[in-house]
Design a protein around this motif. Sequence first.
Motif, PDB file in Angstrom:
ATOM      1  N   ALA A 110      -8.975   1.427   5.959  1.00  0.00           N
ATOM      2  CA  ALA A 110      -9.792   0.450   6.684  1.00  0.00           C
ATOM      3  C   ALA A 110     -10.259  -0.690   5.787  1.00  0.00           C
ATOM      4  O   ALA A 110     -10.348  -1.842   6.236  1.00  0.00           O
ATOM      5  N   ASP A 111     -10.545  -0.399   4.516  1.00  0.00           N
ATOM      6  CA  ASP A 111     -11.161  -1.397   3.636  1.00  0.00           C
ATOM      7  C   ASP A 111     -10.155  -2.229   2.863  1.00  0.00           C
ATOM      8  O   ASP A 111     -10.513  -3.287   2.334  1.00  0.00           O
TER       9      ASP A 111
ATOM     10  N   GLU B  24     -11.284   6.840  14.520  1.00  0.00           N
ATOM     11  CA  GLU B  24     -11.918   5.807  15.336  1.00  0.00           C
ATOM     12  C   GLU B  24     -13.134   5.211  14.646  1.00  0.00           C
ATOM     13  O   GLU B  24     -13.425   4.015  14.808  1.00  0.00           O
ATOM     14  N   GLU B  25     -13.865   6.003  13.868  1.00  0.00           N
ATOM     15  CA  GLU B  25     -15.001   5.471  13.119  1.00  0.00           C
ATOM     16  C   GLU B  25     -14.562   4.372  12.152  1.00  0.00           C
ATOM     17  O   GLU B  25     -15.348   3.482  11.816  1.00  0.00           O
ATOM     18  N   HIS B  26     -13.303   4.437  11.723  1.00  0.00           N
ATOM     19  CA  HIS B  26     -12.782   3.456  10.772  1.00  0.00           C
ATOM     20  C   HIS B  26     -11.825   2.465  11.428  1.00  0.00           C
ATOM     21  O   HIS B  26     -11.170   1.683  10.742  1.00  0.00           O
ATOM     22  N   GLY B  27     -11.741   2.481  12.750  1.00  0.00           N
ATOM     23  CA  GLY B  27     -10.900   1.528  13.466  1.00  0.00           C
ATOM     24  C   GLY B  27      -9.413   1.781  13.289  1.00  0.00           C
ATOM     25  O   GLY B  27      -8.611   0.835  13.343  1.00  0.00           O
ATOM     26  N   LEU B  28      -9.022   3.041  13.121  1.00  0.00           N
ATOM     27  CA  LEU B  28      -7.627   3.376  12.840  1.00  0.00           C
ATOM     28  C   LEU B  28      -6.960   4.057  14.028  1.00  0.00           C
ATOM     29  O   LEU B  28      -7.617   4.646  14.889  1.00  0.00           O
TER      30      LEU B  28
ATOM     31  N   ARG C 260      -2.443  -1.917   6.930  1.00  0.00           N
ATOM     32  CA  ARG C 260      -2.678  -2.036   8.363  1.00  0.00           C
ATOM     33  C   ARG C 260      -2.390  -0.695   9.027  1.00  0.00           C
ATOM     34  O   ARG C 260      -1.322  -0.113   8.840  1.00  0.00           O
ATOM     35  N   SER C 261      -3.345  -0.194   9.792  1.00  0.00           N
ATOM     36  CA  SER C 261      -3.134   1.030  10.557  1.00  0.00           C
ATOM     37  C   SER C 261      -2.137   0.759  11.675  1.00  0.00           C
ATOM     38  O   SER C 261      -2.251  -0.232  12.403  1.00  0.00           O
ATOM     39  N   ALA C 262      -1.147   1.635  11.829  1.00  0.00           N
ATOM     40  CA  ALA C 262      -0.084   1.379  12.800  1.00  0.00           C
ATOM     41  C   ALA C 262       0.436   2.680  13.390  1.00  0.00           C
ATOM     42  O   ALA C 262       0.278   3.771  12.820  1.00  0.00           O
ATOM     43  N   GLY C 263       1.068   2.544  14.555  1.00  0.00           N
ATOM     44  CA  GLY C 263       1.877   3.591  15.141  1.00  0.00           C
ATOM     45  C   GLY C 263       3.315   3.117  15.176  1.00  0.00           C
ATOM     46  O   GLY C 263       3.627   1.975  14.818  1.00  0.00           O
ATOM     47  N   PHE C 264       4.205   3.964  15.646  1.00  0.00           N
ATOM     48  CA  PHE C 264       5.614   3.569  15.712  1.00  0.00           C
ATOM     49  C   PHE C 264       5.824   2.419  16.684  1.00  0.00           C
ATOM     50  O   PHE C 264       6.699   1.579  16.479  1.00  0.00           O
TER      51      PHE C 264
ATOM     52  N   VAL D 195     -11.547  11.707   5.166  1.00  0.00           N
ATOM     53  CA  VAL D 195     -12.482  10.595   5.341  1.00  0.00           C
ATOM     54  C   VAL D 195     -12.228   9.515   4.291  1.00  0.00           C
ATOM     55  O   VAL D 195     -12.215   8.313   4.604  1.00  0.00           O
ATOM     56  N   ALA D 196     -12.017   9.910   3.032  1.00  0.00           N
ATOM     57  CA  ALA D 196     -11.763   8.938   1.969  1.00  0.00           C
ATOM     58  C   ALA D 196     -10.475   8.165   2.233  1.00  0.00           C
ATOM     59  O   ALA D 196     -10.407   6.948   1.991  1.00  0.00           O
ATOM     60  N   MET D 197      -9.464   8.843   2.747  1.00  0.00           N
ATOM     61  CA  MET D 197      -8.207   8.184   3.114  1.00  0.00           C
ATOM     62  C   MET D 197      -8.446   7.141   4.202  1.00  0.00           C
ATOM     63  O   MET D 197      -7.969   6.005   4.101  1.00  0.00           O
TER      64      MET D 197
END
Length: 327
Positions: free
Chosen positions: A270-271, A50-54, A276-280, A263-265
């Motif tokens: 995010a950057d 959540e800190e990275h908007g994922l 794009r962060s996604a779910g199914f 965290v690095a992942m």
Amino acid sequence: MTDVLVTVDTELSAALHQRGVTPCRNVENSIGGVVRSGAFGIGWQMDRLEEHGLKGVFFVDPMPALVYGEGVVADIVGPILARGHEVQLHAHTEWLAWAAPSPVGARRGQNIADFELTDQIVLLQGARDALERAGVPRPIAFRAGNFGADDRTLVALSKLGIVWDSSFNPAYLGGPCRIGLNADTHSPVRRHGVIELPVSGLCDRRGAVRPAQVCALSRWEMIDALRHASDAGEPAFVIVSHSFEMLSRDRCRPNRAVMARFVAMCREIADNPNLRSAGFADLDPAIASVARPDTARLAPNPVRTFGRVLEQAAATLRYERPWLPVR
């Protein structure tokens, strides 16, 4: 644009149960990652996402409900759903050893692939229904415990209306994973009525696939693999973690090397504007028909591989040795 799925196999420990650990303590340690110095389980992982908007995809195993009762499933999935992450279906059939009664009688198996098709349907339907009774929207994706699925599993999932499977892990071929795809398969593919979305990875030496698992790849390897996928136009990249993966192997202390990798992942996803962060639920099933089978996994790099070996050795010495102070 490459969709990145950060998946977390969220499961209680059958080994802890076998050793007589109470259900409450099993949940605290296996799901919450609770040790003397803090909590480093799914709550910690959701905080970092959540800190990275994922978004996270939590493959939750409801099979322990056969032993502990269904309240344990609601306790696990409630915080995940409340925080807006996705819950999908996971199943470790070794819990049948303690189930009374068992939905498949006296038949037992370490993996779902150890059962005939009719039993697989019974087990998967029961597990799916247990998640739904705990408040989870009907699952659309599945991952077998230990990646131990076969082609009959895909047939069973199709019959149950589950669209996606992510049990194919090339690193486990010849072992628990018995899905009839070759090790070169890394893009989404339609098979037996479902879309198989393989666990991603890289080649760390010729002919050897190392999975995109947080504890298996160095930061360098994970970031390079993500960038390679986006540069190659891969439709999806699937990362694996576990609810207890931020802990040492004995589950007694945090492994801060693995935590730093996580965290690095997150930061890279995010950057990177091409990820794009996604779910199914965010995926278009058409990606199985537009996948590019001509693309290859990230090729071996001896320097990068040697760097990971050194990093793993240092982390093992620092975080896996009980005589060192807990941090």
